[in-house]
Design an enzyme around this catalytic site. Sequence first.
Site, PDB file in Angstrom:
ATOM      1  CG  ASN A   1      -1.716   1.256   1.384  1.00 53.73           C
ATOM      2  OD1 ASN A   1      -1.755   2.077   0.468  1.00 53.73           O
ATOM      3  ND2 ASN A   1      -2.359   1.423   2.527  1.00 53.73           N
ATOM      4  CD1 TRP A   2       3.698   1.294  -2.991  1.00 55.37           C
ATOM      5  CD2 TRP A   2       3.317   2.399  -4.916  1.00 55.37           C
ATOM      6  NE1 TRP A   2       4.402   0.659  -3.987  1.00 55.37           N
ATOM      7  CE2 TRP A   2       4.192   1.317  -5.180  1.00 55.37           C
ATOM      8  CE3 TRP A   2       2.945   3.233  -5.967  1.00 55.37           C
ATOM      9  CZ2 TRP A   2       4.683   1.049  -6.464  1.00 55.37           C
ATOM     10  CZ3 TRP A   2       3.434   2.968  -7.240  1.00 55.37           C
ATOM     11  CH2 TRP A   2       4.297   1.894  -7.480  1.00 55.37           C
ATOM     12  CE  LYS A   3      -0.160   3.190   4.871  1.00 60.41           C
ATOM     13  NZ  LYS A   3      -0.109   3.303   6.318  1.00 60.41           N
TER      14      LYS A   3
ATOM     15  CG  HIS B   1      -5.828   2.053   5.219  1.00 61.92           C
ATOM     16  ND1 HIS B   1      -5.378   2.947   6.158  1.00 61.92           N
ATOM     17  CD2 HIS B   1      -4.823   1.159   5.035  1.00 61.92           C
ATOM     18  CE1 HIS B   1      -4.141   2.621   6.507  1.00 61.92           C
ATOM     19  NE2 HIS B   1      -3.774   1.546   5.850  1.00 61.92           N
TER      20      HIS B   1
ATOM     21  CD  GLU C   1      -2.954   5.559   6.730  1.00 63.14           C
ATOM     22  OE1 GLU C   1      -2.943   5.608   5.492  1.00 63.14           O
ATOM     23  OE2 GLU C   1      -2.028   5.046   7.397  1.00 63.14           O
TER      24      GLU C   1
ATOM     25  CD  GLU D   1      -3.467  -2.270   7.317  1.00 63.23           C
ATOM     26  OE1 GLU D   1      -2.446  -2.591   6.706  1.00 63.23           O
ATOM     27  OE2 GLU D   1      -3.997  -1.154   7.195  1.00 63.23           O
TER      28      GLU D   1
ATOM     29  N   GLY E   1       2.575   2.498  10.778  1.00 65.42           N
ATOM     30  CA  GLY E   1       3.535   3.579  10.595  1.00 65.42           C
ATOM     31  C   GLY E   1       4.239   4.009  11.873  1.00 65.42           C
TER      32      GLY E   1
ATOM     33  CB  SER F   1       5.241  -1.562  11.981  1.00 63.26           C
ATOM     34  OG  SER F   1       4.859  -0.207  12.189  1.00 63.26           O
TER      35      SER F   1
ATOM     36  N   GLY G   1       2.894  -1.093   4.219  1.00 66.44           N
ATOM     37  CA  GLY G   1       2.952   0.333   3.923  1.00 66.44           C
ATOM     38  C   GLY G   1       4.379   0.749   3.607  1.00 66.44           C
ATOM     39  N   GLY G   2       5.042   1.330   4.590  1.00 70.87           N
ATOM     40  CA  GLY G   2       6.381   1.894   4.401  1.00 70.87           C
ATOM     41  C   GLY G   2       7.358   0.984   3.670  1.00 70.87           C
TER      42      GLY G   2
HETATM   43  P1  13P Z   1       3.062   0.503   7.622  1.00 66.30           P
HETATM   44  O1  13P Z   1       3.571  -0.801   7.058  1.00 66.30           O
HETATM   45  O2  13P Z   1       3.775   1.704   7.095  1.00 66.30           O
HETATM   46  O3  13P Z   1       2.954   0.465   9.107  1.00 66.30           O
HETATM   47  O4  13P Z   1       1.553   0.660   7.065  1.00 66.30           O
HETATM   48  C1  13P Z   1       0.680  -0.388   7.200  1.00 66.30           C
HETATM   49  C2  13P Z   1      -0.545  -0.064   6.454  1.00 66.30           C
HETATM   50  O5  13P Z   1      -1.311   0.785   6.839  1.00 66.30           O
HETATM   51  C3  13P Z   1      -0.783  -0.794   5.188  1.00 66.30           C
HETATM   52  O6  13P Z   1      -2.056  -0.546   4.703  1.00 66.30           O
END
Ligand code: 13P
Length: 248
Positions: free
Chosen positions: A8-10, A95, A97, A166, A172, A210, A231-232
Site C-alpha cells: 500500500n503505497w498510500k 483503511h 486512515e 491492521e 507507521g 509495521s 505500507g512503508g
Molecule cells: P506501515 O507498514 O507503514 O505500518 O503501514 C501499514 C498499512 O497501513 C498498510 O495498509
Amino acid sequence: MKKLIAGNWKMNGSLAANEALVKAMLSSLGGVGTAADMALCAPAPYLAQLQTLLQGSPIVWGAQDVSAHEQGAYTGEVSAAMLRDFACRYVIVGHSERRQYHGETDALVAAKAQRALALGITPIVCVGETLAEREADQTEAVVKRQLAAVIHAVAHCTSEIVVAYEPVWAIGTGKTATPEMAQHVHAVLRAQLAAATQHPERVHILYGGSMNAVNAASLLAQPDIDGGLIGGASLKAADFLQIVVSAR
Ligand code: 13P
C-alpha cells in the site's frame, strides 16, 4: 493457499519514483520466484502507469479506495468501473486512515466492498482497533463489528474478499503486534468468516502494521496469517521482496 503480499503505497510516489521502484522490483524477481502472490496498490492517477509497467509480470495492481456509488455527480470520486478500466485486481477499502480522516463508517466500507465485488475487483477489507480500544479490551468487538458489516453486505460473496487486520496503533509507528497477538485476532476473524462461508480457509487474512523485512517471517509463520499489507516497506524494492521471500 499461497500467501498474498500487498503493498500500500498510500499517498506516495511520482511517475519517476514509481518507475524506478517497480523496475527495481521486477529486475530482482528472478531470485524471489513466485514465493507468494504479489500486489501493489497505488494512488489512482498512477494506475495506468502500473498497468503499463506490470502487465505480463507476476505482480498485479490495485487501488487504495473506491466510490460506493456507481457513477454520476460525485466530484472527486473514482468508480469501480474506472478501476476495472485499468485492470485493477484489488482495491483496499476501509483503511483506518480513511475511517479516521475521512469519517468512513462500517456501512460505507461495506457498500464499497460490495461495489468492488460487483465489478469483479477483490476488496481488501481493513479492520483494526485503536490503542484506546485495545486498552479497553475492545479489540475483538471492534474488528468483529467492522467485518460483520461487510459480511452482511456481500453475503454469499464473503469467500471472495480479502481481509486485512491492521491494528491502528501499529501503522507507521514501528510498533508491530507480536505474532501471537496478531494470530489471536486472525483466529477470531477466521471463526467469524466460518459462520458466513463454507470455505473460510480460502479467505486471505493479511496482517498490516509495521511489517518489515525483519519481522515478516515470524508473523507469516502463524497459521492464520495469510500474507501482509505493507505500507512503508513497500516503498523499498529490496524490503518488499524480502517480505515476499519470508512468505515462502
Ligand atoms: P506501515 O507498514 O507503514 O505500518 O503501514 C501499514 C498499512 O497501513 C498498510 O495498509
